[in-house]
Design a protein around this motif. Structure first.
Motif, short mmCIF file in Angstrom:
data_model
loop_
_atom_site.label_atom_id
_atom_site.label_comp_id
_atom_site.label_asym_id
_atom_site.label_seq_id
_atom_site.Cartn_x
_atom_site.Cartn_y
_atom_site.Cartn_z
N ASP A 1 86.24 68.60 75.16
CA ASP A 1 86.64 67.38 75.87
C ASP A 1 88.15 67.32 76.02
OD1 ASP A 1 85.85 64.51 76.80
OD2 ASP A 1 87.48 64.20 75.37
N TYR A 2 88.86 67.72 74.98
CA TYR A 2 90.32 67.68 75.00
C TYR A 2 90.88 68.58 76.10
CZ TYR A 2 94.98 67.39 72.81
OH TYR A 2 96.30 67.15 72.55
N LEU A 3 90.32 69.77 76.23
CA LEU A 3 90.81 70.71 77.23
C LEU A 3 90.49 70.25 78.65
CD1 LEU A 3 89.95 74.11 75.53
CD2 LEU A 3 92.23 73.30 76.16
N ILE B 1 99.01 64.96 68.38
CA ILE B 1 98.25 65.26 69.59
C ILE B 1 96.77 65.50 69.32
CG2 ILE B 1 100.20 66.11 70.91
CD1 ILE B 1 99.36 68.93 70.23
N HIS B 2 96.38 65.65 68.06
CA HIS B 2 94.96 65.77 67.72
C HIS B 2 94.49 64.61 66.86
CE1 HIS B 2 94.84 70.39 68.54
NE2 HIS B 2 94.87 69.66 69.64
N LEU C 1 96.40 76.08 67.88
CA LEU C 1 97.45 76.80 68.57
C LEU C 1 96.99 77.25 69.95
CD1 LEU C 1 100.26 78.05 68.53
CD2 LEU C 1 99.28 80.08 67.46
N ARG C 2 95.76 77.69 70.06
CA ARG C 2 95.26 78.15 71.35
C ARG C 2 95.20 77.02 72.36
NH1 ARG C 2 90.00 80.68 68.87
NH2 ARG C 2 89.31 80.89 71.04
N VAL C 3 94.80 75.83 71.91
CA VAL C 3 94.76 74.67 72.80
C VAL C 3 96.17 74.30 73.25
CG1 VAL C 3 94.25 72.21 72.93
CG2 VAL C 3 92.59 73.77 71.92
N GLU D 1 83.86 71.16 67.81
CA GLU D 1 83.86 71.96 69.04
C GLU D 1 83.78 71.05 70.27
OE1 GLU D 1 80.54 74.51 68.43
OE2 GLU D 1 81.65 75.93 67.16
N ASP D 2 82.97 70.00 70.19
CA ASP D 2 82.87 69.06 71.32
C ASP D 2 84.20 68.38 71.59
OD1 ASP D 2 80.22 69.66 71.72
OD2 ASP D 2 79.45 67.91 70.63
#
Length: 316
Positions: free
Chosen positions: A259-261, A236-237, A295-297, A254-255
């Protein structure tokens, strides 16, 4: 029966019912690894911290100003904030992308995960080998006994790691598998007059027969996973492609995470029947720290999608 045995029984029943989706974090690559020695010297994959320090050293990362302190053991002056920043993979990767560009960052990551131009492979661990053989082991014992649910026809393993050690473990035992990988960047054909091969935020699907990857352009109606019930590895990443660096994809800066979120929800990201499987499964998180951005994402995406609750477990 004590509480721990009862807990193990609950987890095992979930596995036997095909309700468990493992999530692999960077910590799984530390399994079986000696506690001493440098990862490059011993031929092991780096942890997230080690990868961050490697990038910081190779791209001359300059941390923000920090107040010096003294090591309690040797009394040597150290900059605590600077050390912490060098171990923050997202922050260091963002610096590299801004200072040198995504191209050099991707090239360095490819060289890390495909050492010696592909001549070497990182060793599998007992954990990778366990999950590679799990589906066959369950079938030998006639599990799952209720397999009419199409959302549970595949064993699904989610990973936020960029390496291909899990694929190596499957290959070593001759178990066919699918790979679905998120593409963090859009890529054009060599002929600039042609449309994009894939758009940013789409997934590519590598079928078990070794054929070329397919773009998952309409996830809800995609049929590429329906021809069989082989396991599915979901990256997924993104991930490295040792055979074609043009297919490399890394959600790492970070970008990338921002964008992913903003663009990603499970239903519009992964091909059917994976979203239904994730909404109706227990998750087993392996190798994640509570501060990990990965994990947070993941937890953020899960909260947006689930209707009914399913217990999850974590082993750090």
């Amino acid at each position: 029966m004590d509480l721990m045995q009862a807990h193990y029984g609950t987890v095992m029943k979930a596995f036997c019912d095909s309700r468990v989706v493992p999530f692999f974090g960077a910590g799984v690559n530390l399994c079986d690894r000696p506690s001493s020695g440098h990862w490059q010297d011993n031929g092991y994959l780096p942890s997230g911290t080690e990868l961050s320090e490697h990038l910081a050293a190779n791209f001359n990362y300059q941390p923000s100003d920090s107040t010096p302190d003294r090591c309690p053991k040797c009394q040597e002056e150290v900059h605590i904030v600077g050390v912490r920043e060098r171990r923050d993979l997202t922050r260091v990767s963002q610096y590299v992308s801004l200072d040198s560009g995504l191209g050099p960052l991707y090239e360095e990551l490819h060289n890390v995960f495909v050492p010696d131009g592909g001549a070497k492979k990182y060793p599998t661990t007992s954990l990778h080998r366990f999950f590679a053989g799990l589906r066959a082991a369950l079938r030998e014992r006639n599990y799952p006994r209720q397999s009419h649910d199409p959302s549970r026809s595949h064993m699904v393993i989610i990973t936020t790691n960029y390496d291909d050690v899990l694929e190596t473990a499957f290959n070593d035992i001759g178990q066919p598998y699918h790979v679905v990988s998120y593409m963090a960047e859009a890529t054009k054909n060599r002929d600039e007059d042609q449309p994009l091969r894939w758009k940013q935020g789409q997934c590519l699907h590598w079928p078990p027969d070794g054929g070329p990857p397919q773009v998952v352009d309409k996830p809800n109606v995609y049929q590429g996973l329906n021809a069989d019930n082989h396991p599915v590895i979901v990256k997924i990443h993104g991930a490295v492609d040792r055979n074609n660096p043009d297919h490399d994809s890394f959600v790492i800066t970070e970008d990338h995470y921002i964008d992913y979120l903003t663009r990603s929800d499970i239903s519009n990201l992964l091909p059917a029947p994976l979203p239904a499987a994730l909404r109706r499964s227990n998750f087993l998180f392996l190798g994640y720290g509570l501060r990990d951005m990965n994990l947070r994402v993941i937890l953020h995406l899960i909260r947006r999608e689930r209707v009914l609750s399913y217990k999850s477990w974590a082993i750090q």
